[in-house]
Scaffold this active site. Structure first.
Site, short mmCIF file in Angstrom:
data_model
loop_
_atom_site.label_atom_id
_atom_site.label_comp_id
_atom_site.label_asym_id
_atom_site.label_seq_id
_atom_site.Cartn_x
_atom_site.Cartn_y
_atom_site.Cartn_z
N GLN A 88 9.18 -3.47 33.17
CA GLN A 88 9.54 -3.05 34.53
C GLN A 88 9.41 -4.21 35.51
OE1 GLN A 88 10.67 -0.04 34.78
NE2 GLN A 88 10.98 0.14 36.99
N SER A 114 -1.03 8.70 16.48
CA SER A 114 -1.98 8.94 17.57
C SER A 114 -2.54 10.35 17.54
CB SER A 114 -1.31 8.66 18.92
OG SER A 114 -1.01 7.29 19.05
N PHE A 116 0.88 -1.17 0.00
CA PHE A 116 0.00 0.00 0.00
C PHE A 116 0.91 1.22 0.00
CE2 PHE A 116 -2.65 3.11 2.37
CZ PHE A 116 -3.90 2.94 1.80
N GLU A 143 -0.52 4.08 9.69
CA GLU A 143 -1.96 4.18 9.43
C GLU A 143 -2.62 5.27 10.25
OE1 GLU A 143 -4.34 0.66 8.80
OE2 GLU A 143 -2.56 -0.55 8.46
N GLU A 182 4.67 9.82 1.51
CA GLU A 182 5.74 10.44 0.74
C GLU A 182 6.67 11.19 1.70
OE1 GLU A 182 3.00 11.24 -3.25
OE2 GLU A 182 4.13 12.90 -2.34
#
Length: 389
Positions: A340, A370, A128, A367, A132
Site C-alpha cells: 500500500q 492458522s 516430507f 505445516e 493427502e
C-alpha cells in the site's frame, strides 16, 4: 539493513550472534544466487541454491550437530536471514531440515549415519510426505497404507502438496500400518525416489514458484530397515518434527516482514508528497509503527519458542503454534501495508514487495494452517487447566 538489535536479547548466546553475523555476510556476498526465484528454471534454481548453501556450510545446521542436537535458534536465524532475501532460498534450506527431520529426531545411529551426511552436503534433496488429497490438517485421517511383506513393507496410496515433490531424492513418508485406530495406526518410512512403485503424478504450480507435486505409491516395496522408530509411532514422529520446524516457518515469515518493512521505510523517506517526505505524514508514520510492532512481537514469540526447545523442553507445542500463527498472519499484514505504501509500484510484477506478497500466503497454510494453530493453542491451554476436548 534490517534491525539487528534483537540479537542482544537474552534468548541468544554469543555463538548465535557470531553465526548471525557470518550468515549475514555470506548472504550479502552471494546476492546473485539469492536473487534466483525459479521464474524460468525452478528445479535448476533450487539446485543452484542448494549447492551454494552446501558450499557455504549452512546445510550442516539442517541436521544434528556432533552432540546429536538440532539447534532451533540457529535454524530460525538461518531462515530469517534467507527469507529476508529470497523466499526460494529459504524454502530450499527449510526442506533439507524438515525433509530429514524425522531421521534427525527418531532415526537410529545407523540410519542417521546412512542418510544425513548427504543432506548436509547438498548431495541428497529431502522431502516430507504427509499430506493427502483428503487428509492435510487432519493427520489422523491418512489413508496411504503400508503392509508387512516378508522382511519389508509395501506402500500404496497418494500424497499431495508435497514440497520438493518431483525434485527430491528421498522422502520421509507417513502411512497407515494399522496398529490402532486414527493417529495410533501410523508409521514413518524412508523411501528413495528411484524405488519401483514410486511415481510423480503431477507437478503443482504455485503463485510463488516452489517445487510441489502429487506422488503415488503402487505396490512400492521397501526394506524393513527403512521404518523410523517403531510401527505405530508415525503420528508422534510427525508432530514432534513439526514441533521443531513450526518455529522456523515463523522465522521465515519474520524475514519476509523485515524485508517488507525496510523497503517501505526507505520508500517513505525517499519519496516526496505534498512538498515533504512521505514519512512526515502521520498516517504513514502510524503504518510504519504498526509494522514495527508486529515484527518485534513476532520475533519475541519465535525466539521464545526456539530458546525453550534448545533448553531441553520435551515439547513446545503451544509456544511453536503461537509463534507460527502470529508471525505468519502478521507478516501478511506487514507486507500488505508495504504494498500500500508503494502504491502502484507495489503491484508491479517482480518488485520485492510484490514477490513477498505472493510468497507469504503459503506460510499461513503449510505445516498447519492458522486455524489449526488456534485449535492447538486452545487445547494446550485447556489441558493445562485440566479441561478441554
Amino acid at each position: 539493513m534490517a534491525d539487528r538489535t534483537f540479537l542482544d536479547w537474552p534468548f541468544f548466546d554469543d555463538r548465535h550472534r557470531a553465526f548471525a553475523a557470518d550468515i549475514e555476510a555470506w548472504a550479502e556476498a552471494n546476492g546473485d544466487v539469492l536473487n534466483l526465484h525459479g521464474d524460468h528454471d525452478l528445479d535448476g534454481d533450487c539446485r543452484r541454491i542448494l549447492k551454494a548453501l552446501a558450499d557455504g556450510g549452512w546445510l550442516n545446521n539442517a541436521v544434528p550437530d556432533a552432540d546429536g542436537r538440532l539447534d532451533v535458534r540457529t535454524l530460525c536465524l538461518t531462515r530469517e536471514t534467507l527469507g529476508r532475501r529470497s523466499g526460494l532460498a529459504d524454502f530450499v534450506f527449510a526442506m533439507q531440515g524438515l525433509g530429514s527431520g524425522p531421521i534427525s529426531l527418531f532415526g537410529t545411529d545407523d540410519q542417521k549415519a546412512r542418510w544425513l551426511p548427504g543432506v548436509a552436503a547438498g548431495e541428497t534433496i529431502a522431502a516430507f510426505a504427509l499430506s493427502e488429497p483428503e487428509a492435510g490438517s487432519d493427520v489422523a485421517a491418512l489413508s496411504a497404507s503400508a503392509r508387512r511383506e516378508g522382511d519389508g513393507w509395501v506402500l500404496d496410496g497418494v500424497k499431495t502438496f508435497i514440497s520438493n515433490g518431483g525434485l527430491a531424492d528421498r522422502y520421509v513418508v507417513f502411512a497407515r500400518t494399522g496398529e490402532g485406530e486414527g493417529a495410533r495406526g501410523l508409521s514413518a518410512f524412508v523411501v528413495d525416489a528411484d524405488t519401483p512403485g514410486f511415481e510423480v503424478v503431477e507437478r503443482i504450480p504455485l503463485m510463488a514458484a516452489h517445487p510441489l507435486a502429487t506422488i503415488r505409491f503402487t505396490a512400492c516395496r521397501i526394506d524393513g530397515d527403512r521404518i523410523l522408530g517403531a510401527a505405530g509411532e508415525g503420528f508422534r514422529i510427525a508432530m514432534a518434527t513439526l514441533d521443531v520446524f513450526r518455529s522456523t516457518v515463523a522465522a521465515a515469515a519474520l524475514g519476509f516482514s523485515r524485508r517488507a518493512f525496510d523497503e517501505a521505510a526507505s520508500r517513505t523517506v525517499a519519496r516526496h508528497l505534498f512538498g515533504a517526505p512521505m514519512s512526515d505524514l502521520q498516517l504513514v508514520q502510524a503504518a510504519l509503527a504498526d509494522m514495527a510492532l508486529k515484527i518485534d512481537a513476532s520475533a519475541l514469540l519465535i525466539y521464545r519458542a526456539a530458546w525453550l526447545k534448545d533448553q531441553g523442553a520435551p515439547r513446545v507445542t503451544r509456544e511453536a503454534a503461537m509463534a507460527k500463527l502470529y508471525a505468519t498472519d502478521e507478516a501478511q499484514q506487514v507486507i500488505d501495508a508495504a504494498v500500500q505504501l508503494f502504491g502502484g509500484l507495489g503491484v508491479v510484477s517482480g518488485h520485492p514487495v510484490e514477490r513477498l506478497y505472493r510468497e507469504i500466503r503459503a506460510l499461513r497454510i503449510y505445516e498447519g494452517a492458522s486455524e489449526v494453530q488456534k485449535i492447538v493453542i486452545a487445547r494446550q491451554v485447556l489441558a493445562g487447566m485440566g479441561g478441554g476436548g
